[in-house]
Each structure stands twice: as structure tokens, then as C-alpha cells.
Design a protein around this motif. Structure first.
Motif, short mmCIF file in Angstrom:
data_model
loop_
_atom_site.label_atom_id
_atom_site.label_comp_id
_atom_site.label_asym_id
_atom_site.label_seq_id
_atom_site.Cartn_x
_atom_site.Cartn_y
_atom_site.Cartn_z
N ILE A 178 -7.27 2.03 -1.18
CA ILE A 178 -6.43 2.81 -0.28
C ILE A 178 -4.99 2.43 -0.61
O ILE A 178 -4.53 1.35 -0.26
CB ILE A 178 -6.73 2.53 1.21
N ASP A 179 -4.30 3.28 -1.31
CA ASP A 179 -2.95 2.99 -1.78
C ASP A 179 -1.92 3.35 -0.71
O ASP A 179 -1.24 4.38 -0.81
CB ASP A 179 -2.69 3.73 -3.09
N GLN A 180 -1.82 2.50 0.30
CA GLN A 180 -0.86 2.69 1.39
C GLN A 180 -0.25 1.34 1.74
O GLN A 180 -0.94 0.32 1.70
CB GLN A 180 -1.54 3.27 2.63
N ARG A 181 1.01 1.37 2.14
CA ARG A 181 1.71 0.13 2.47
C ARG A 181 1.07 -0.63 3.63
O ARG A 181 1.07 -1.86 3.65
CB ARG A 181 3.16 0.41 2.83
N GLU A 182 0.53 0.08 4.61
CA GLU A 182 -0.04 -0.59 5.77
C GLU A 182 -1.42 -1.21 5.50
O GLU A 182 -1.98 -1.87 6.36
CB GLU A 182 -0.11 0.35 6.99
N GLN A 237 -11.38 2.41 11.12
CA GLN A 237 -10.09 2.81 10.56
C GLN A 237 -9.42 1.64 9.86
O GLN A 237 -9.34 0.54 10.40
CB GLN A 237 -9.18 3.34 11.66
N ILE A 238 -8.94 1.92 8.65
CA ILE A 238 -8.14 0.98 7.87
C ILE A 238 -6.92 1.77 7.42
O ILE A 238 -7.05 2.77 6.71
CB ILE A 238 -8.92 0.44 6.67
N GLY A 239 -5.74 1.34 7.86
CA GLY A 239 -4.54 2.14 7.61
C GLY A 239 -4.69 3.48 8.28
O GLY A 239 -5.11 3.57 9.43
N SER A 240 -4.41 4.56 7.55
CA SER A 240 -4.59 5.89 8.13
C SER A 240 -5.94 6.51 7.73
O SER A 240 -6.21 7.66 8.04
CB SER A 240 -3.44 6.81 7.71
N SER A 252 -10.62 11.17 7.43
CA SER A 252 -9.20 11.54 7.40
C SER A 252 -8.43 10.53 6.57
O SER A 252 -8.95 9.48 6.22
CB SER A 252 -8.63 11.63 8.82
N GLY A 253 -7.18 10.87 6.29
CA GLY A 253 -6.34 10.01 5.46
C GLY A 253 -6.35 10.46 4.02
O GLY A 253 -6.90 11.52 3.69
N PRO A 254 -5.76 9.66 3.13
CA PRO A 254 -5.63 10.07 1.72
C PRO A 254 -6.97 10.19 0.99
O PRO A 254 -7.03 10.82 -0.06
CB PRO A 254 -4.76 8.98 1.10
N LEU A 255 -8.03 9.62 1.52
CA LEU A 255 -9.34 9.70 0.87
C LEU A 255 -10.26 10.73 1.53
O LEU A 255 -11.45 10.80 1.22
CB LEU A 255 -10.03 8.33 0.91
#
Length: 123
Positions: A57-61, A106-109, A30-33
């Protein structure tokens, strides 16, 4: 002088005869990837927001250098690189974890599953 012969012992592993090792795979669940797969072929796999990371993983968190997976002997170890939001392995926030087949982290979302069928019969 006597003729010297170099002795080269058979260094194959007796328990792995006829077995071809396979590289582990990270499946993004799950997530952007989501639905991507990453084969772990190098000694170190960097995960983070930095464009130079092996898995970006291009996310702020997600920290620029968030985590890494290192091959150590016959194991793969996931390590948090002092990230701001941590790494969760099987729902536990951990600094370091030896990954086993089926583990989820899990890393970020992004949620990944570590898949490693350590032995494949030769065909």
C-alpha cells in the motif's frame, strides 16, 4: 528377528472427510487497491508500504511494515506491527484480532474484507 511393520495411522480429520479446504481471500473494498483480491496461501502475509511486502500500500499513512496476517493452527490472526497509525478491525483500533469470515479491517485508506468459506463440498 521378527519382521517389523511400520504402522501409519490415518491422520485425516474425521469431521473434514470429503471436504476440500479453501484459502481465505482479502478483498480490497476501497482505497488505492480497490477491487483487487489477495488469496492467503502462505503462513504469513505482510502488509505495508515496503515493496517487499506481500500486499503493498503505497501511502504515507501506511508504515513500511504495517501489519501481518498469520495462519495459526486453524485461524488467521491480523497483527499490527507497531505501526504509526494502527489497524482498525470492524471500526475498532486493535493490536491483534482473530479474523472471522466477513470481518472488515482498515490500513491507511485501504479497507479489506476477510472472506473465508471454511468448507466447500467436494464435487
Amino acid at each position: 528377528m521378527d519382521d517389523e511393520k511400520t504402522i501409519r495411522p490415518d491422520v485425516s480429520h474425521p469431521y473434514l472427510a470429503g471436504i476440500e479446504p479453501s484459502a481465505p481471500v482479502l478483498r480490497a473494498l476501497s482505497g488505492p487497491l480497490e477491487s483487487r483480491q489477495y488469496e492467503l496461501q502462505n503462513e504469513i502475509c505482510l502488509i505495508g508500504r515496503d515493496p517487499e511486502s506481500d500486499i503493498v500500500i503505497d501511502q504515507r499513512e501506511v508504515s513500511r511494515k504495517h501489519a501481518k496476517i498469520m495462519r495459526m493452527a486453524s485461524e488467521y490472526v491480523l497483527m499490527d506491527l507497531q505501526s504509526a497509525n494502527g489497524v482498525y478491525v470492524n471500526n475498532l483500533k486493535l493490536q491483534r484480532s482473530v479474523l472471522a469470515n466477513g470481518d472488515v479491517f482498515q490500513i491507511g485508506s485501504c479497507v479489506f474484507q476477510f472472506v473465508w468459506n471454511r468448507t466447500n463440498p467436494a464435487r
